[in-house]
Design an enzyme around this catalytic site. Structure first.
Site, PDB file in Angstrom:
ATOM      1  N   HIS A  69       0.830  -1.205   0.000  1.00 28.88           N
ATOM      2  CA  HIS A  69       0.000   0.000   0.000  1.00 28.88           C
ATOM      3  C   HIS A  69       0.865   1.256   0.000  1.00 28.88           C
ATOM      4  O   HIS A  69       0.560   2.235  -0.683  1.00 28.88           O
ATOM      5  CB  HIS A  69      -0.925   0.004   1.220  1.00 28.88           C
ATOM      6  CG  HIS A  69      -2.049  -0.980   1.123  1.00 28.88           C
ATOM      7  ND1 HIS A  69      -1.855  -2.335   1.128  1.00 28.88           N
ATOM      8  CD2 HIS A  69      -3.403  -0.782   1.021  1.00 28.88           C
ATOM      9  CE1 HIS A  69      -3.024  -2.946   1.038  1.00 28.88           C
ATOM     10  NE2 HIS A  69      -3.978  -2.040   0.967  1.00 28.88           N
ATOM     11  N   HIS A  75       2.177  -4.178   9.067  1.00 26.22           N
ATOM     12  CA  HIS A  75       3.526  -3.842   8.620  1.00 26.22           C
ATOM     13  C   HIS A  75       4.301  -3.153   9.740  1.00 26.22           C
ATOM     14  O   HIS A  75       3.717  -2.534  10.639  1.00 26.22           O
ATOM     15  CB  HIS A  75       3.486  -2.916   7.401  1.00 26.22           C
ATOM     16  CG  HIS A  75       2.861  -3.537   6.191  1.00 26.22           C
ATOM     17  ND1 HIS A  75       3.527  -4.420   5.371  1.00 26.22           N
ATOM     18  CD2 HIS A  75       1.621  -3.399   5.665  1.00 26.22           C
ATOM     19  CE1 HIS A  75       2.728  -4.808   4.393  1.00 26.22           C
ATOM     20  NE2 HIS A  75       1.560  -4.208   4.546  1.00 26.22           N
TER      21      HIS A  75
END
Length: 269
Positions: free
Chosen positions: A191, A233
Site C-alpha cells: 500500500h 507492517h
C-alpha cells in the site's frame, strides 16, 4: 636318608622331562605382558595427552573466529540488530488497531477502510473505467501509463515480498484483496509503495491546486501508516514502500509509452 635322597632325585628327574619344563621356569610371558602392558599404557597416556592437546589446539584455532563473531560482533551487526529491535518495538506500540482488544480497537474498521483506498484492485478497476470513457488522446496516454505503473507495482512488490518473506509485527491474516494482489508478507508495504507512486504520478501529470496537492500527500502518508496501525507492517516496511514507490515512478517515466503506442494497445484491446 638314602631313600629320601632317591625319592628327591626321582622327583627332579620327572620335573626335568620335556613336558614338565615349563613348571620349573618363571612366568616370563606374564611378566613381559605386564611390563609391555605398563609400557603401552605409559606410552598410550602421553599419546592420548598429545592427541587431546592437538585436538584442543585445533579447536582453539577454529573457535576464536566463531567466538569473536558471537561475543564480539561488528559495529554494523550491533547497529543493525539495535535498529531492528527498535523497529519491532515501535511498530508494536503503534499497532493500536491490531485487534479489537487494542487501545483503538473500535477504530479498526475505519482505518482498514482508509487502507482500501490505496489498494491496487480499486485503482486498476477505476483506471480501466476511465480509459474506456476517455475520448482524448492525452487522457488515454496518461491513463495507459498509469495502468502500466499499477501493474508494475503489483509485480515488483509481490516479487520483493516473496524474496524477503518478512512477517508483520502482529499475527494479522491478509484480506481477500491482499491475496488477489499477492500482498501477503510485510516487506515492503504494498500500500505504501502504491500510494507513493500514485501521489508522485498524479502530482506530475495532473494540474491540481495547492490544497489538493497537500491533501494528496497527506492521503499517501495516512494510508501508509494506517498499515502500521492495524498491525500488518513495521515502520521500516512502510518507509521502504515509500522509497520503492518513488523508484517505480521513475521507472515508469523512463518507460513512458507514447500516444501512438497507447492507441495501438487500445485498438488491440
Amino acid at each position: 636318608m638314602p631313600a629320601s635322597q632317591a625319592r628327591s632325585r626321582a622327583r627332579n628327574n620327572v620335573l626335568n622331562r620335556a613336558e614338565f619344563l615349563s613348571l620349573n621356569q618363571p612366568l616370563k610371558g606374564s611378566q613381559e605382558g605386564r611390563s609391555s602392558g605398563r609400557k603401552q599404557s605409559g606410552q598410550a597416556a602421553p599419546a592420548a595427552a598429545q592427541g587431546g592437546g592437538a585436538r584442543e589446539r585445533r579447536q582453539s584455532q577454529q573457535l576464536p573466529e566463531e567466538d569473536c563473531m558471537q561475543l564480539n560482533p561488528s559495529f554494523k551487526g550491533i547497529a543493525f540488530n539495535s535498529l531492528l529491535a527498535i523497529d519491532i518495538c515501535m511498530s508494536k506500540r503503534l499497532g493500536v488497531c491490531a485487534n479489537r482488544a487494542s487501545s483503538w480497537g473500535g477504530a479498526r474498521s475505519m482505518v482498514s477502510l482508509l487502507g482500501i483506498t490505496g489498494h491496487g484492485i480499486p485503482w486498476i478497476a477505476g483506471t480501466l473505467i476511465c480509459l474506456v470513457k476517455s475520448s482524448t488522446l492525452a487522457g488515454q496516454e496518461v491513463l495507459m501509463n498509469l495502468l502500466l505503473a499499477l501493474l508494475l507495482d503489483i509485480m515488483i512488490v509481490a516479487g520483493l515480498q516473496k524474496l524477503a518473506k518478512r512477517k508483520g509485527p502482529y499475527d494479522v491474516s491478509p484480506g481477500l484483496l491482499d491475496y488477489l494482489t499477492m500482498d501477503t508478507y510485510a516487506f515492503p508495504a504494498g500500500h505504501a509503495s502504491r500510494v507513493a507512486m500514485l501521489a508522485k504520478f498524479l502530482l506530475n501529470h495532473l494540474v491540481l491546486a495547492i490544497p489538493l496537492r497537500i491533501l494528496l500527500v497527506l492521503w499517501a502518508l495516512c494510508v501508509g501508516f494506517s498499515r502500521v496501525m492495524i498491525g500488518r507492517h513495521h515502520i521500516t516496511d512502510v518507509l521502504s514502500g515509500f522509497a520503492f514507490g518513488y523508484l517505480q515512478f521513475r521507472l515508469v517515466e523512463v518507460m513512458w509509452m507514447s500516444s501512438n503506442t497507447c492507441q495501438m494497445l487500445i485498438s488491440i484491446w
